[in-house]
Each structure stands twice: as C-alpha cells, then as structure tokens.
Design a protein around this motif. Sequence first.
Motif, mmCIF file in Angstrom:
data_model
loop_
_atom_site.group_PDB
_atom_site.id
_atom_site.type_symbol
_atom_site.label_atom_id
_atom_site.label_comp_id
_atom_site.label_asym_id
_atom_site.label_seq_id
_atom_site.Cartn_x
_atom_site.Cartn_y
_atom_site.Cartn_z
ATOM 1 N N ALA A 152 62.091 175.007 81.488
ATOM 2 C CA ALA A 152 61.967 175.829 81.738
ATOM 3 C C ALA A 152 62.679 174.990 83.778
ATOM 4 N N PRO A 153 63.752 174.701 83.916
ATOM 5 C CA PRO A 153 64.071 174.300 85.544
ATOM 6 C C PRO A 153 62.876 174.821 86.573
ATOM 7 N N ASP A 154 63.251 174.307 87.859
ATOM 8 C CA ASP A 154 62.461 174.909 89.258
ATOM 9 C C ASP A 154 63.548 173.887 89.824
ATOM 10 N N PRO A 155 63.353 174.609 91.438
ATOM 11 C CA PRO A 155 64.203 174.277 92.203
ATOM 12 C C PRO A 155 63.906 172.965 93.193
ATOM 13 N N VAL A 156 64.729 172.531 93.461
ATOM 14 C CA VAL A 156 64.145 171.175 93.987
ATOM 15 C C VAL A 156 65.344 170.760 95.762
ATOM 16 N N ASP A 157 64.544 171.317 96.644
ATOM 17 C CA ASP A 157 65.030 170.615 97.716
ATOM 18 C C ASP A 157 66.121 171.888 97.619
ATOM 19 N N GLY A 158 66.432 173.237 96.662
ATOM 20 C CA GLY A 158 67.079 173.778 97.430
ATOM 21 C C GLY A 158 68.137 173.769 96.387
ATOM 22 N N ARG A 159 68.071 173.623 95.008
ATOM 23 C CA ARG A 159 68.602 173.362 94.240
ATOM 24 C C ARG A 159 68.268 172.812 92.577
ATOM 25 N N LEU A 160 69.260 173.664 91.755
ATOM 26 C CA LEU A 160 68.747 173.304 90.637
ATOM 27 C C LEU A 160 69.598 172.914 89.469
ATOM 28 N N ALA A 161 69.254 171.677 89.125
ATOM 29 C CA ALA A 161 70.074 170.751 88.091
ATOM 30 C C ALA A 161 70.075 170.708 86.129
ATOM 31 N N PRO A 162 70.798 170.715 85.249
ATOM 32 C CA PRO A 162 69.997 170.638 83.955
ATOM 33 C C PRO A 162 69.337 169.226 83.875
ATOM 34 N N ALA A 163 68.948 169.019 82.568
ATOM 35 C CA ALA A 163 68.360 167.932 83.101
ATOM 36 C C ALA A 163 68.531 167.329 82.026
ATOM 37 N N ASP A 164 69.087 165.678 82.271
ATOM 38 C CA ASP A 164 69.691 164.813 82.169
ATOM 39 C C ASP A 164 69.145 163.802 80.502
ATOM 40 N N ASP A 165 67.437 163.675 81.004
ATOM 41 C CA ASP A 165 66.763 163.497 79.864
ATOM 42 C C ASP A 165 66.417 164.327 78.477
ATOM 43 N N ARG A 166 66.931 165.426 78.540
ATOM 44 C CA ARG A 166 66.648 166.004 76.795
ATOM 45 C C ARG A 166 68.031 166.686 76.762
ATOM 46 N N PRO A 167 67.899 166.677 74.894
ATOM 47 C CA PRO A 167 69.198 167.212 74.314
ATOM 48 C C PRO A 167 69.239 168.715 74.417
ATOM 49 N N GLY A 168 69.919 169.115 74.170
ATOM 50 C CA GLY A 168 70.569 170.605 74.701
ATOM 51 C C GLY A 168 70.027 171.134 75.346
ATOM 52 N N PHE A 169 69.945 172.603 75.632
ATOM 53 C CA PHE A 169 69.399 173.323 76.601
ATOM 54 C C PHE A 169 68.317 172.610 77.685
ATOM 55 N N GLY A 170 67.338 171.075 76.893
ATOM 56 C CA GLY A 170 66.511 170.660 77.339
ATOM 57 C C GLY A 170 64.946 171.559 77.744
ATOM 58 N N LEU A 171 64.938 172.215 76.348
ATOM 59 C CA LEU A 171 64.119 173.722 76.640
ATOM 60 C C LEU A 171 63.274 172.684 74.851
ATOM 61 N N VAL A 172 61.671 173.429 75.470
ATOM 62 C CA VAL A 172 61.288 172.458 74.067
ATOM 63 C C VAL A 172 60.013 173.978 74.123
ATOM 64 N N PHE A 173 60.316 174.907 72.503
ATOM 65 C CA PHE A 173 59.382 176.503 72.859
ATOM 66 C C PHE A 173 57.638 175.575 72.654
ATOM 67 N N LYS A 174 56.911 176.538 72.994
ATOM 68 C CA LYS A 174 55.352 175.607 73.179
ATOM 69 C C LYS A 174 54.714 176.401 72.325
ATOM 70 N N GLU A 175 55.038 176.463 71.011
ATOM 71 C CA GLU A 175 54.757 177.013 69.550
ATOM 72 C C GLU A 175 53.265 177.358 70.050
ATOM 73 N N GLN A 176 52.333 176.673 70.315
ATOM 74 C CA GLN A 176 50.665 176.821 70.854
ATOM 75 C C GLN A 176 50.141 178.124 71.715
ATOM 76 N N ASP A 177 50.871 178.297 72.932
ATOM 77 C CA ASP A 177 51.090 178.766 73.969
ATOM 78 C C ASP A 177 51.517 180.502 73.391
ATOM 79 N N ALA A 178 52.551 180.412 73.010
ATOM 80 C CA ALA A 178 52.780 181.687 71.732
ATOM 81 C C ALA A 178 52.266 182.458 70.691
ATOM 82 N N ARG A 179 51.767 181.487 70.164
ATOM 83 C CA ARG A 179 50.379 182.298 69.304
ATOM 84 C C ARG A 179 49.825 183.492 69.568
ATOM 85 N N CYS A 180 49.648 183.953 71.022
ATOM 86 C CA CYS A 180 48.396 184.546 71.587
ATOM 87 C C CYS A 180 49.551 185.993 71.690
#
Length: 216
Positions: free
Chosen positions: A184-212
């Motif tokens: 999930a993106p965070d602002p850096v120096d007042g900017r947001l940019a898509p992740a160029d090193d990840r496929p798709g939207f750059g998001l990976v579901f945290k299955e372990q964290d979501a189980r609760c």
Amino acid sequence: MAASVFTRDGGRSVAFTARAADTWPARPGTRIAGPHPTRPGRRTINGAYTCKQALWFAERLAELQVAWFEEPVSSDDLAGLRLLRDRAPAGMAISAGEYGYDLPYFRRMLEAGAVDILQADATRCGGVTGFLGAAALCEAFLVPLSSHCAPSLHLPLCCAARPAIHLEWFHDHVRIEHLLFDGAPDPVDGRLAPADDRPGFGLVFKEQDARCFENP
C-alpha cells in the motif's frame, strides 16, 4: 473525519494537499479538508442540502477559501447540480459522480453540464475498465476527473487517465489498506507513485494478518 486531496502532477506521480480543518463546524455525513496555507480546501455534503441551502452555504465556504464542493445536492438532481455549478462563487468547483455504476450515468451527468469535476469510483463503476471509460468520457467533454476512496486501487489508474487531477486519500481506507496489504503506497516528499517493481497494483494480501477478522 478529514479527507485529503491528491493532485496529479504529470508523469507517474500525484502530489497531495492535506490538512484537517477545525475552522468550520462539521455536521454528520460531511467531510472537510482545508484551508491549506497555499491550497484551498474541500467540503463534502453527500446531497444533504436543497439548492437554495447549498447556494447559501457555498457563499459561506468561499470565505474559507474552499474550492471543492462535493455533492451539494443529490447526485440525481442534475438540474440542481447545474444550477450550483453556474452560480457557485468563482473558483469553487462542483463535483459529483461517486455513486455512478455505469457509463450512461456519467454521460448523463456530463451532458447536463452538472459538474466542474466528475468523480468515479472503480470499486463501483466496473473496475479498471469502467474507470478508464469514465476517463474517456471526461476527456471527450473536457471535464476533469477525480477518483473516490480506495487510494491504492486508484493510484495507477489516475496516473494512466489523462483527465485525472485528484486522488482522494481517505484515512479509513488508507488504514485498512496498510492493515491488509503489503505494498500500500505512502507519500514520499509529497508524492505518490505506483510501484514499478511489483506486478499489477503492487499489492499483496496479508493472509495471516487478515485471519483475525474471519468469522468463527
């Protein structure tokens, strides 16, 4: 709850203005961000007012340099939105569209000249394809486009959509996205940019964290 507005700045990044305001009394169902030292603020009404109430309120908001008036009347009241667009103080944009589920909805709003800025939500209007369709309509009608909520989803879409000028950075959504997704993106120096090193939207579901949150 204050919402922050991100402004597209060409290329593959979006820049933000964000400052919660305590200079105007909030009412249930409304959001306000601003005023900002260098950028005007915004107010969301979610269709709570009649046309005459909204016109009166627009004048009061102009005193606070609010330049974004979202859904001052019901989104179904295209004539009312057009009246607000025509008569709102100079420099104040009238916006609506977050409840659109198909392209004919957006087209009717644009043909009516009802908004200065059209909103679209990819979680409602058909995902990537629907959002880019709304962007194409905005381009055809020479109307700017803004995304609604779900900032991680809309970040790459707004960078790809030429009419896009805002990305809504809504605190509740940001918190949930960081809670449940890696990347999930965070602002850096007042900017947001898509992740160029990840496929798709750059998001990976945290299955372990979501189980609760699973139902027993």
